[in-house]
Scaffold this motif. Structure first.
Motif, PDB file in Angstrom:
ATOM      1  N   PRO A   1      37.700  46.972  55.910  1.00  0.00           N
ATOM      2  CA  PRO A   1      37.611  47.993  54.853  1.00  0.00           C
ATOM      3  C   PRO A   1      38.739  49.012  54.969  1.00  0.00           C
ATOM      4  O   PRO A   1      39.146  49.384  56.073  1.00  0.00           O
ATOM      5  N   PHE A   2      39.233  49.465  53.828  1.00  0.00           N
ATOM      6  CA  PHE A   2      40.306  50.447  53.782  1.00  0.00           C
ATOM      7  C   PHE A   2      39.929  51.509  52.759  1.00  0.00           C
ATOM      8  O   PHE A   2      39.574  51.200  51.612  1.00  0.00           O
ATOM      9  N   VAL A   3      39.981  52.787  53.163  1.00  0.00           N
ATOM     10  CA  VAL A   3      39.593  53.887  52.285  1.00  0.00           C
ATOM     11  C   VAL A   3      40.816  54.390  51.521  1.00  0.00           C
ATOM     12  O   VAL A   3      41.858  54.687  52.119  1.00  0.00           O
ATOM     13  N   ILE A   4      40.689  54.486  50.200  1.00  0.00           N
ATOM     14  CA  ILE A   4      41.750  55.017  49.346  1.00  0.00           C
ATOM     15  C   ILE A   4      41.418  56.463  49.007  1.00  0.00           C
ATOM     16  O   ILE A   4      40.352  56.755  48.448  1.00  0.00           O
ATOM     17  N   THR A   5      42.311  57.366  49.350  1.00  0.00           N
ATOM     18  CA  THR A   5      42.096  58.783  49.073  1.00  0.00           C
ATOM     19  C   THR A   5      42.899  59.275  47.875  1.00  0.00           C
ATOM     20  O   THR A   5      42.697  60.405  47.422  1.00  0.00           O
ATOM     21  N   ASP A   6      43.806  58.454  47.350  1.00  0.00           N
ATOM     22  CA  ASP A   6      44.633  58.841  46.201  1.00  0.00           C
ATOM     23  C   ASP A   6      43.771  59.081  44.972  1.00  0.00           C
ATOM     24  O   ASP A   6      42.750  58.419  44.776  1.00  0.00           O
ATOM     25  N   ARG A   7      44.207  60.022  44.120  1.00  0.00           N
ATOM     26  CA  ARG A   7      43.582  60.255  42.830  1.00  0.00           C
ATOM     27  C   ARG A   7      44.683  60.479  41.801  1.00  0.00           C
ATOM     28  O   ARG A   7      45.856  60.671  42.133  1.00  0.00           O
ATOM     29  N   ASP A   8      44.291  60.424  40.546  1.00  0.00           N
ATOM     30  CA  ASP A   8      45.210  60.648  39.433  1.00  0.00           C
ATOM     31  C   ASP A   8      46.293  59.572  39.377  1.00  0.00           C
ATOM     32  O   ASP A   8      47.434  59.835  39.001  1.00  0.00           O
ATOM     33  N   VAL A   9      45.905  58.329  39.741  1.00  0.00           N
ATOM     34  CA  VAL A   9      46.795  57.170  39.652  1.00  0.00           C
ATOM     35  C   VAL A   9      45.975  55.973  39.167  1.00  0.00           C
ATOM     36  O   VAL A   9      44.757  55.950  39.311  1.00  0.00           O
ATOM     37  N   PRO A  10      46.619  54.948  38.595  1.00  0.00           N
ATOM     38  CA  PRO A  10      45.890  53.738  38.202  1.00  0.00           C
ATOM     39  C   PRO A  10      45.536  52.888  39.422  1.00  0.00           C
ATOM     40  O   PRO A  10      46.285  52.843  40.405  1.00  0.00           O
ATOM     41  N   PHE A  11      44.384  52.230  39.332  1.00  0.00           N
ATOM     42  CA  PHE A  11      43.903  51.336  40.385  1.00  0.00           C
ATOM     43  C   PHE A  11      43.442  50.050  39.716  1.00  0.00           C
ATOM     44  O   PHE A  11      42.760  50.077  38.688  1.00  0.00           O
ATOM     45  N   SER A  12      43.820  48.908  40.284  1.00  0.00           N
ATOM     46  CA  SER A  12      43.387  47.632  39.719  1.00  0.00           C
ATOM     47  C   SER A  12      43.154  46.628  40.831  1.00  0.00           C
ATOM     48  O   SER A  12      43.617  46.798  41.963  1.00  0.00           O
ATOM     49  N   ALA A  13      42.418  45.564  40.492  1.00  0.00           N
ATOM     50  CA  ALA A  13      42.070  44.565  41.502  1.00  0.00           C
ATOM     51  C   ALA A  13      41.745  43.240  40.837  1.00  0.00           C
ATOM     52  O   ALA A  13      41.359  43.180  39.662  1.00  0.00           O
ATOM     53  N   THR A  14      41.907  42.188  41.601  1.00  0.00           N
ATOM     54  CA  THR A  14      41.285  40.905  41.278  1.00  0.00           C
ATOM     55  C   THR A  14      40.085  40.799  42.191  1.00  0.00           C
ATOM     56  O   THR A  14      40.228  40.720  43.423  1.00  0.00           O
ATOM     57  N   LEU A  15      38.896  40.847  41.601  1.00  0.00           N
ATOM     58  CA  LEU A  15      37.679  40.868  42.399  1.00  0.00           C
ATOM     59  C   LEU A  15      37.387  39.494  42.986  1.00  0.00           C
ATOM     60  O   LEU A  15      38.010  38.493  42.626  1.00  0.00           O
ATOM     61  N   ALA A  16      36.431  39.445  43.910  1.00  0.00           N
ATOM     62  CA  ALA A  16      36.151  38.214  44.640  1.00  0.00           C
ATOM     63  C   ALA A  16      35.729  37.071  43.734  1.00  0.00           C
ATOM     64  O   ALA A  16      35.942  35.903  44.071  1.00  0.00           O
ATOM     65  N   ASP A  17      35.133  37.384  42.573  1.00  0.00           N
ATOM     66  CA  ASP A  17      34.726  36.318  41.657  1.00  0.00           C
ATOM     67  C   ASP A  17      35.867  35.894  40.733  1.00  0.00           C
ATOM     68  O   ASP A  17      35.676  35.038  39.868  1.00  0.00           O
ATOM     69  N   GLY A  18      37.064  36.495  40.901  1.00  0.00           N
ATOM     70  CA  GLY A  18      38.222  36.133  40.092  1.00  0.00           C
ATOM     71  C   GLY A  18      38.429  37.000  38.871  1.00  0.00           C
ATOM     72  O   GLY A  18      39.454  36.859  38.180  1.00  0.00           O
ATOM     73  N   SER A  19      37.495  37.896  38.576  1.00  0.00           N
ATOM     74  CA  SER A  19      37.631  38.748  37.397  1.00  0.00           C
ATOM     75  C   SER A  19      38.559  39.919  37.683  1.00  0.00           C
ATOM     76  O   SER A  19      38.717  40.357  38.822  1.00  0.00           O
ATOM     77  N   ALA A  20      39.185  40.418  36.617  1.00  0.00           N
ATOM     78  CA  ALA A  20      40.111  41.543  36.743  1.00  0.00           C
ATOM     79  C   ALA A  20      39.359  42.855  36.578  1.00  0.00           C
ATOM     80  O   ALA A  20      38.443  42.971  35.757  1.00  0.00           O
ATOM     81  N   PHE A  21      39.759  43.852  37.363  1.00  0.00           N
ATOM     82  CA  PHE A  21      39.179  45.184  37.270  1.00  0.00           C
ATOM     83  C   PHE A  21      40.317  46.194  37.252  1.00  0.00           C
ATOM     84  O   PHE A  21      41.295  46.057  37.992  1.00  0.00           O
ATOM     85  N   SER A  22      40.190  47.210  36.404  1.00  0.00           N
ATOM     86  CA  SER A  22      41.194  48.267  36.398  1.00  0.00           C
ATOM     87  C   SER A  22      40.557  49.569  35.934  1.00  0.00           C
ATOM     88  O   SER A  22      39.622  49.569  35.125  1.00  0.00           O
TER      89      SER A  22
END
Length: 260
Positions: free
Chosen positions: A188-209
């Motif tokens: 696990p890695f904690v993200i402390t940044d704010r006021d920026v875009p965040f996106s991911a490819t989730l474990a099921d393959g779906s896109a999240f942003s």
């Protein structure tokens, strides 16, 4: 222990959602053919499927938190708005249409692998929600001291409030448009940044942003993304679909046999 076995163990209750035994409950209600009650209490299991309907303002457990061993399994049918899960209840959702305001409260747990959720899905204080799939047509709220683990699903607006913990499990993560290459598998890695875009490819393959907006807009604003400074954002890199040991694209009993 084999790599990611802990993740597989987490997924096992979901994989066997359609084969959940009824022992351990003094009352089992299958809707249909039975009619749905307005609420259920301790030592009760309710299974909603097919064309069954749960009424508006349905309560899983007592609102005073006194219930225990309460289970609702939703694989189909329709759930009326203002569904509430209270302490001692577990809600497993693999299908069906859930109207607006699906709420979890202190001491409750929800495991979501499918289904369509309407406006205002809210994780209340002290509740835990594990999301592996499903479609969320509007806001998902993680309130004060709630815990949300996200492995998959489709989202539009996502809001995390102070002291909530939101963990994403995926195969890639991007922060401010740059891939996070400093992540180690399973750590696990904690993200402390704010006021920026965040996106991911989730474990099921779906896109999240989402945009990690730290400021709550004025009341009455259109739906929006929100990730308050006091909320905790955790990302964990996983190798594709964790627990899919037979590599057939899902997690089920065959994966347990393959692992053994």
């Amino acid at each position: 222990m084999r790599p990611y076995l802990s993740s597989f163990i987490l997924l096992l209750p979901i994989a066997f959602a359609h084969a959940i035994p009824s022992y351990g409950f003094t009352t089992v209600i299958d809707v249909p053919p039975q009619a749905a009650p307005q609420s259920i209490g301790s030592d009760t299991q309710l299974n909603l499927s097919g064309q069954g309907v749960l009424p508006i303002n349905f309560l899983a457990g007592a609102s005073d938190g006194s219930s225990s061993n309460v289970e609702v399994n939703i694989s189909g049918g329709t759930v009326g708005h203002h569904f509430s899960a209270y302490a001692g209840s577990t809600v497993n959702v693999s299908g069906g249409d859930l109207d607006f305001r699906f709420w979890t409260f202190t001491g409750s747990t929800a495991n979501i692998t499918g289904g369509t959720f309407g406006r205002d899905t809210t994780l209340g204080t002290g509740s835990e929600v594990n999301i592996f799939g499903g479609t969320f047509d509007d806001e998902v709220h993680g309130l004060f001291r709630s815990t949300m683990n996200v492995w998959g699903g489709e989202f539009i607006y996502f809001q995390a409030h102070d002291q909530s913990v939101i963990s994403f499990f995926g195969t890639s993560f991007f922060l401010d448009g740059v891939e996070m290459t400093n992540l180690n598998l399973g750590e696990p890695f904690v993200i402390t940044d704010r006021d920026v875009p965040f996106s991911a490819t989730l474990a099921d393959g779906s896109a999240f942003s989402m945009y990690l907006n730290p400021v709550h807009p004025p009341h009455g604003s259109d739906p929006f993304h929100l990730f308050e400074p006091g909320a905790t954002l955790v990302v964990t890199l996983v190798p594709g679909m964790a627990g899919d040991f037979d590599e057939d694209g899902d997690v089920d009993g065959d994966d347990l046999l393959e692992w053994q």
